[in-house]
Scaffold this motif. Structure first.
Motif, PDB file in Angstrom:
ATOM      1  N   GLY A 377      -4.161  -3.410  -9.550  1.00  0.00           N
ATOM      2  CA  GLY A 377      -2.986  -3.762 -10.341  1.00  0.00           C
ATOM      3  C   GLY A 377      -1.741  -3.025  -9.936  1.00  0.00           C
ATOM      4  O   GLY A 377      -0.732  -3.069 -10.645  1.00  0.00           O
ATOM      5  N   ALA A 378      -1.807  -2.325  -8.801  1.00  0.00           N
ATOM      6  CA  ALA A 378      -0.666  -1.485  -8.416  1.00  0.00           C
ATOM      7  C   ALA A 378       0.564  -2.316  -8.099  1.00  0.00           C
ATOM      8  O   ALA A 378       1.680  -1.887  -8.318  1.00  0.00           O
ATOM      9  CB  ALA A 378      -1.035  -0.619  -7.212  1.00  0.00           C
ATOM     10  N   VAL A 379       0.356  -3.511  -7.546  1.00  0.00           N
ATOM     11  CA  VAL A 379       1.494  -4.347  -7.183  1.00  0.00           C
ATOM     12  C   VAL A 379       1.331  -5.695  -7.854  1.00  0.00           C
ATOM     13  O   VAL A 379       0.359  -6.398  -7.618  1.00  0.00           O
ATOM     14  CB  VAL A 379       1.572  -4.537  -5.647  1.00  0.00           C
ATOM     15  N   ALA A 380       2.238  -6.014  -8.719  1.00  0.00           N
ATOM     16  CA  ALA A 380       2.229  -7.313  -9.386  1.00  0.00           C
ATOM     17  C   ALA A 380       3.591  -7.946  -9.197  1.00  0.00           C
ATOM     18  O   ALA A 380       4.611  -7.263  -9.207  1.00  0.00           O
ATOM     19  CB  ALA A 380       1.919  -7.146 -10.869  1.00  0.00           C
ATOM     20  N   GLU A 381       3.581  -9.264  -9.050  1.00  0.00           N
ATOM     21  CA  GLU A 381       4.843  -9.968  -8.822  1.00  0.00           C
ATOM     22  C   GLU A 381       5.797  -9.752  -9.986  1.00  0.00           C
ATOM     23  O   GLU A 381       5.435  -9.914 -11.148  1.00  0.00           O
ATOM     24  CB  GLU A 381       4.559 -11.465  -8.647  1.00  0.00           C
ATOM     25  N   GLY A 382       7.018  -9.350  -9.683  1.00  0.00           N
ATOM     26  CA  GLY A 382       8.031  -9.158 -10.709  1.00  0.00           C
ATOM     27  C   GLY A 382       7.904  -7.865 -11.480  1.00  0.00           C
ATOM     28  O   GLY A 382       8.614  -7.652 -12.465  1.00  0.00           O
ATOM     29  N   ARG A 383       6.993  -6.977 -11.053  1.00  0.00           N
ATOM     30  CA  ARG A 383       6.817  -5.704 -11.757  1.00  0.00           C
ATOM     31  C   ARG A 383       8.080  -4.860 -11.655  1.00  0.00           C
ATOM     32  O   ARG A 383       8.673  -4.742 -10.590  1.00  0.00           O
ATOM     33  CB  ARG A 383       5.632  -4.952 -11.147  1.00  0.00           C
ATOM     34  N   LEU A 415      -6.831   4.823   4.802  1.00  0.00           N
ATOM     35  CA  LEU A 415      -6.459   5.006   3.406  1.00  0.00           C
ATOM     36  C   LEU A 415      -4.944   5.144   3.262  1.00  0.00           C
ATOM     37  O   LEU A 415      -4.317   4.508   2.413  1.00  0.00           O
ATOM     38  CB  LEU A 415      -7.157   6.258   2.872  1.00  0.00           C
ATOM     39  N   GLY A 416      -4.357   5.978   4.114  1.00  0.00           N
ATOM     40  CA  GLY A 416      -2.908   6.146   4.082  1.00  0.00           C
ATOM     41  C   GLY A 416      -2.175   4.869   4.442  1.00  0.00           C
ATOM     42  O   GLY A 416      -1.119   4.558   3.866  1.00  0.00           O
ATOM     43  N   GLY A 417      -2.721   4.110   5.394  1.00  0.00           N
ATOM     44  CA  GLY A 417      -2.095   2.856   5.782  1.00  0.00           C
ATOM     45  C   GLY A 417      -2.032   1.868   4.636  1.00  0.00           C
ATOM     46  O   GLY A 417      -1.010   1.188   4.428  1.00  0.00           O
ATOM     47  N   GLN A 418      -3.116   1.779   3.857  1.00  0.00           N
ATOM     48  CA  GLN A 418      -3.104   0.861   2.719  1.00  0.00           C
ATOM     49  C   GLN A 418      -2.152   1.339   1.633  1.00  0.00           C
ATOM     50  O   GLN A 418      -1.503   0.533   0.951  1.00  0.00           O
ATOM     51  CB  GLN A 418      -4.525   0.710   2.159  1.00  0.00           C
ATOM     52  N   ALA A 419      -2.039   2.669   1.471  1.00  0.00           N
ATOM     53  CA  ALA A 419      -1.067   3.200   0.507  1.00  0.00           C
ATOM     54  C   ALA A 419       0.356   2.834   0.928  1.00  0.00           C
ATOM     55  O   ALA A 419       1.190   2.462   0.095  1.00  0.00           O
ATOM     56  CB  ALA A 419      -1.213   4.722   0.404  1.00  0.00           C
ATOM     57  N   LEU A 420       0.629   2.916   2.220  1.00  0.00           N
ATOM     58  CA  LEU A 420       1.961   2.560   2.714  1.00  0.00           C
ATOM     59  C   LEU A 420       2.230   1.076   2.515  1.00  0.00           C
ATOM     60  O   LEU A 420       3.341   0.673   2.144  1.00  0.00           O
ATOM     61  CB  LEU A 420       2.081   2.942   4.189  1.00  0.00           C
ATOM     62  N   ARG A 421       1.215   0.253   2.740  1.00  0.00           N
ATOM     63  CA  ARG A 421       1.387  -1.189   2.529  1.00  0.00           C
ATOM     64  C   ARG A 421       1.698  -1.484   1.067  1.00  0.00           C
ATOM     65  O   ARG A 421       2.597  -2.276   0.751  1.00  0.00           O
ATOM     66  CB  ARG A 421       0.112  -1.922   2.943  1.00  0.00           C
ATOM     67  N   SER A 422       0.976  -0.825   0.158  1.00  0.00           N
ATOM     68  CA  SER A 422       1.243  -1.033  -1.262  1.00  0.00           C
ATOM     69  C   SER A 422       2.666  -0.616  -1.621  1.00  0.00           C
ATOM     70  O   SER A 422       3.332  -1.263  -2.434  1.00  0.00           O
ATOM     71  CB  SER A 422       0.241  -0.234  -2.103  1.00  0.00           C
ATOM     72  N   THR A 423       3.132   0.448  -0.991  1.00  0.00           N
ATOM     73  CA  THR A 423       4.484   0.928  -1.280  1.00  0.00           C
ATOM     74  C   THR A 423       5.529  -0.058  -0.777  1.00  0.00           C
ATOM     75  O   THR A 423       6.545  -0.301  -1.441  1.00  0.00           O
ATOM     76  CB  THR A 423       4.697   2.309  -0.627  1.00  0.00           C
ATOM     77  N   LEU A 425       5.091  -3.215  -0.576  1.00  0.00           N
ATOM     78  CA  LEU A 425       5.065  -4.344  -1.500  1.00  0.00           C
ATOM     79  C   LEU A 425       5.857  -4.026  -2.763  1.00  0.00           C
ATOM     80  O   LEU A 425       6.537  -4.889  -3.323  1.00  0.00           O
ATOM     81  CB  LEU A 425       3.620  -4.700  -1.845  1.00  0.00           C
ATOM     82  N   LEU A 426       5.752  -2.786  -3.241  1.00  0.00           N
ATOM     83  CA  LEU A 426       6.585  -2.378  -4.375  1.00  0.00           C
ATOM     84  C   LEU A 426       8.061  -2.557  -4.054  1.00  0.00           C
ATOM     85  O   LEU A 426       8.848  -3.045  -4.859  1.00  0.00           O
ATOM     86  CB  LEU A 426       6.324  -0.910  -4.719  1.00  0.00           C
ATOM     87  N   LEU A 427       8.434  -2.141  -2.838  1.00  0.00           N
ATOM     88  CA  LEU A 427       9.837  -2.201  -2.435  1.00  0.00           C
ATOM     89  C   LEU A 427      10.323  -3.636  -2.290  1.00  0.00           C
ATOM     90  O   LEU A 427      11.447  -3.976  -2.690  1.00  0.00           O
ATOM     91  CB  LEU A 427      10.015  -1.443  -1.113  1.00  0.00           C
ATOM     92  N   SER A 442      13.514   6.633  -0.085  1.00  0.00           N
ATOM     93  CA  SER A 442      13.162   7.965   0.412  1.00  0.00           C
ATOM     94  C   SER A 442      11.657   8.195   0.312  1.00  0.00           C
ATOM     95  O   SER A 442      11.041   8.771   1.220  1.00  0.00           O
ATOM     96  CB  SER A 442      13.903   9.043  -0.379  1.00  0.00           C
ATOM     97  N   ALA A 443      11.049   7.741  -0.802  1.00  0.00           N
ATOM     98  CA  ALA A 443       9.604   7.905  -0.967  1.00  0.00           C
ATOM     99  C   ALA A 443       8.839   7.108   0.084  1.00  0.00           C
ATOM    100  O   ALA A 443       7.803   7.556   0.600  1.00  0.00           O
ATOM    101  CB  ALA A 443       9.187   7.482  -2.374  1.00  0.00           C
ATOM    102  N   VAL A 444       9.345   5.917   0.421  1.00  0.00           N
ATOM    103  CA  VAL A 444       8.731   5.112   1.489  1.00  0.00           C
ATOM    104  C   VAL A 444       8.801   5.862   2.815  1.00  0.00           C
ATOM    105  O   VAL A 444       7.818   5.923   3.571  1.00  0.00           O
ATOM    106  CB  VAL A 444       9.432   3.742   1.599  1.00  0.00           C
ATOM    107  N   ALA A 445       9.971   6.435   3.114  1.00  0.00           N
ATOM    108  CA  ALA A 445      10.113   7.194   4.357  1.00  0.00           C
ATOM    109  C   ALA A 445       9.159   8.385   4.382  1.00  0.00           C
ATOM    110  O   ALA A 445       8.503   8.672   5.389  1.00  0.00           O
ATOM    111  CB  ALA A 445      11.561   7.671   4.510  1.00  0.00           C
TER     112      ALA A 445
END
Length: 683
Positions: A377-383, A415-423, A425-427, A442-445
């Protein structure tokens, strides 16, 4: 030397003339028959240096290294004795004696400043003594060769400057393409949403068809941008390779030119001429016209590839296609970190794949910020994405860095790669709060730097380079100079480990230019240390020593409130370990062994991986100093630590494998046998 200073130097010569220097064995140095006054005084000065250091001829020879001499060979004791009496002296030999006798850089420079005026007066006499009647007959040949070398040197420097321009051009292009790809992804998501909203509404079928056309065009442009980015990254690597070769050729030509001008002795073979085609300047890319910008990017890529082919032919390496051009490994590895990190179900599969330390109870991923970020549930459309999500991304990065310091990166990269992908998607898909947008970038960087380091430590150097480029683009979009500095630091480290010392120096210097305005001496010290490592890998001992001194001075200024957590690792132990690596890169094993031992003695509980790395590096330096038995003991201790602490690091494995290769011929020794028994059992 100017005419004003010459009388004083000649008076010093008069004062020194006739003095004798007692060697370490108690005998007096005998003057060279027929030597001029200036040559004799300079020779006596070198003899006094050896006496002050308590060294004899054989001690001097043991401490000299091939890089002290243009011939890359250490002369015999009899040749050294003759030179110390004044025959066949050159300035490089004077520098070599100073380097051996005075390890401290400041003391060494003071002695060389004392010797330089004497050398200026003695140089002409040395040349006359070395060249009897043959000098006159060789003058015309020497002049011709000097002119030829000067012409080649100018061409080599032009080639270096132009390939540097091409590299910088490609670097800018990569950053622009990353931004373009990000915009296209956002547009693609938006069009998909509009198409879904229009689905099942017959009255709006025409509008839906238009959206589908736009969606197809956006997808096509996205593919073009990704291909252009891959080509630009390959062009960046190729231009860097050409620049390094051109610099090495320029250094060799300059050395030969100096030798020829000093001695006047013609050479039989002049180095082959270097000729590299000119790189056309790139026009500014305007991102408001995606199709036009991509056309120009592809044109620039075509020119870069043509430059690379011509340069390789001129450098004598053949004109065939590179691995990136023929679909080889380079092409696969540079296809974009995003694409490699975005495949597959992330949290469940990653949890199953990771090593025992994730499942041992020491780290509960489901309750961590990392686990929450990777959750379904970390990334939902329109969150709505605000500061709470930004803090979650930052905590996920801290989780990764803490685990990496304990166990290495092999089991963490995916694991880190999937965390970056989720981030990302948030952006791109979340509804960003305006006040939080810059913080999220900045957090993405920051997370991108972390995942780039995980790629680096696990041996995925091409992935690390791509991830650092993305992180640099994100830091610049966030207008975060502190994070830009961090990226340059990690890029300098990556360049050193990739065998690209020129890029390491440039990345470190670029970071320093920004760090000067941050008010953090500790950050500046880290960058200066990586600059020193780059100079060491280029065997530039003088510049390396200067950078080491500066890094020490900056470190001594202590921490500051503005220091980021990124430099918290750079303590006294890391500083000492870095100094050892620099001296080892310079083949100065006697200088490297002390700091290597000192660094390996410290066992920080929260940085187990770094301790194992230092133990392996100590084993390597011990082997180079001739202590094979202790080297094997240290290597075995490193294997034990790897096993007992569940450390998995491709970087350490590679270094340990190299030590094992060096120890192979000594398998009959008990300590070496014990090491291989343990090493092969665990392998």
């Amino acid at each position: 030397m100017d005419s004003v200073g010459q009388p004083q130097v000649r008076q010093d010569c008069e004062r020194r003339r006739g003095r004798t220097v007692v060697a370490r064995n108690g005998r007096q140095w005998q003057p060279l028959p027929g030597a001029t006054e200036e040559v004799t005084v300079l020779a006596q000065l070198l003899q006094s240096w050896l006496a002050a250091a308590g060294l004899g001829i054989r001690d001097l020879r043991e401490r000299l290294t091939p890089d002290h001499f243009a011939t890359a060979r250490v002369p015999s004791p009899s040749t050294l004795a003759t030179r110390l009496k004044g025959r066949d002296l050159d300035w490089r030999f004077v520098e070599a004696v100073a380097d051996v006798c005075f390890p401290e850089y400041a003391d060494q420079q003071r002695r060389l400043d004392e010797a330089r005026p004497l050398w200026d007066l003695a140089a002409a006499d040395i040349a006359r003594a070395s060249l009897p009647a043959a000098r006159q007959s060789a003058d015309e040949t020497v002049l011709r060769q000097v002119m030829d070398l000067q012409d080649q040197l100018a061409r080599a420097r032009t080639a270096r400057d132009e390939s540097e321009q091409a590299r910088r051009q490609c670097e800018v292009l990569v950053i622009l393409l990353l931004q373009m790809i990000n915009q296209l992804r956002v547009k693609y998501v938006e069009l998909n949403r509009r198409a879904d909203a229009l689905d099942g509404r017959p009255s709006l079928e025409h509008e839906r068809a238009q959206v589908q056309v736009a969606l197809g065009s956006t997808e096509a442009e996205l593919r073009r941008a990704q291909v252009a980015r891959t080509r630009a990254e390959a062009g960046q690597e190729a231009a860097l390779e050409v620049a390094d070769r051109a610099q090495r050729r320029a250094d060799a030509l300059q050395e030969e030119l100096d030798r020829l001008q000093e001695t006047g002795v013609p050479v039989d073979d002049v180095p082959d001429e270097l000729s590299v085609g000119r790189e056309a300047a790139a026009d500014k890319l305007f991102l408001d016209d995606i199709a036009g910008a991509l056309d120009r990017a592809e044109s620039l890529n075509d020119e870069s590839e043509a430059l690379t082919r011509r340069a390789r032919e001129e450098l004598g390496h053949g004109g065939g296609t590179s691995a990136a051009e023929d679909g080889g490994p380079a092409a696969a590895s540079s296809s974009g970190a995003w694409d490699q990190l975005s495949n597959g179900d992330h949290w469940g599969s990653v949890q199953q794949q990771n090593g025992p330390f994730l499942l041992s109870g020491a780290f509960d991923p489901q309750r961590s910020a990392l686990g929450r970020l990777l959750g379904s549930g970390a990334v939902a459309e329109g969150r709505t994405v605000g500061f709470a999500e930004v803090e979650e991304v930052k905590r996920a990065g801290r989780d990764l860095r803490r685990l990496d310091a304990l166990h290495g990166a092999d089991d963490l990269f995916e694991l880190g790669g999937q965390a970056l992908r989720s981030t990302y998607l948030l952006l791109n898909e979340g509804r960003l709060e305006v006040a939080a947008e810059r913080s999220l970038r900045s957090a993405v960087a920051e997370l991108g730097i972390t995942v780039g380091w995980l790629a680096h430590d696990s041996g995925r150097l091409a992935d690390a380079r791509s991830l650092y480029s993305e992180a640099l683009a994100a830091a610049r979009m966030a207008d975060d100079p502190a994070l830009e500095v961090v990226v340059f630091c990690y890029r300098a480290h990556l360049a050193c480990d990739s065998g690209l010392p020129r890029e390491a120096v440039e990345a470190a210097q670029a970071g320093q230019a920004i760090a000067q305005n941050l008010g953090s001496p500790r950050t500046w010290s880290v960058l200066t240390m990586w600059e020193a490592h780059g100079w060491a890998l280029r065997l530039d001992r003088s510049r390396c020593a200067q950078a080491l001194d500066q890094a020490r001075r900056l470190f001594a200024e202590g921490p500051r409130v503005v220091d980021s957590e990124w430099v918290s690792f750079f303590d006294e132990v890391e500083l000492t370990s870095s100094e050892s690596r620099c001296w080892a890169a310079l083949y100065r094993w006697e200088r490297a062994i002390g700091p290597a031992r000192q660094a390996a003695r410290v066992r920080p509980q929260n940085r187990v991986r770094d301790h194992v790395l230092r133990t392996v590096e100590l084993a390597y330096v011990l082997y180079r100093t001739g202590d094979v038995s202790e080297a094997a003991l240290m290597a075995e201790a490193a294997v034990d630590d790897l096993v007992h602490n569940s450390v998995r690091s491709g970087r350490i494995r590679s270094k340990l494998a190299h030590v094992a290769e060096l120890l192979g011929p000594f398998r009959t020794m008990p300590t070496v046998q014990s090491f291989f028994k343990r090493y092969e059992a665990e392998a």
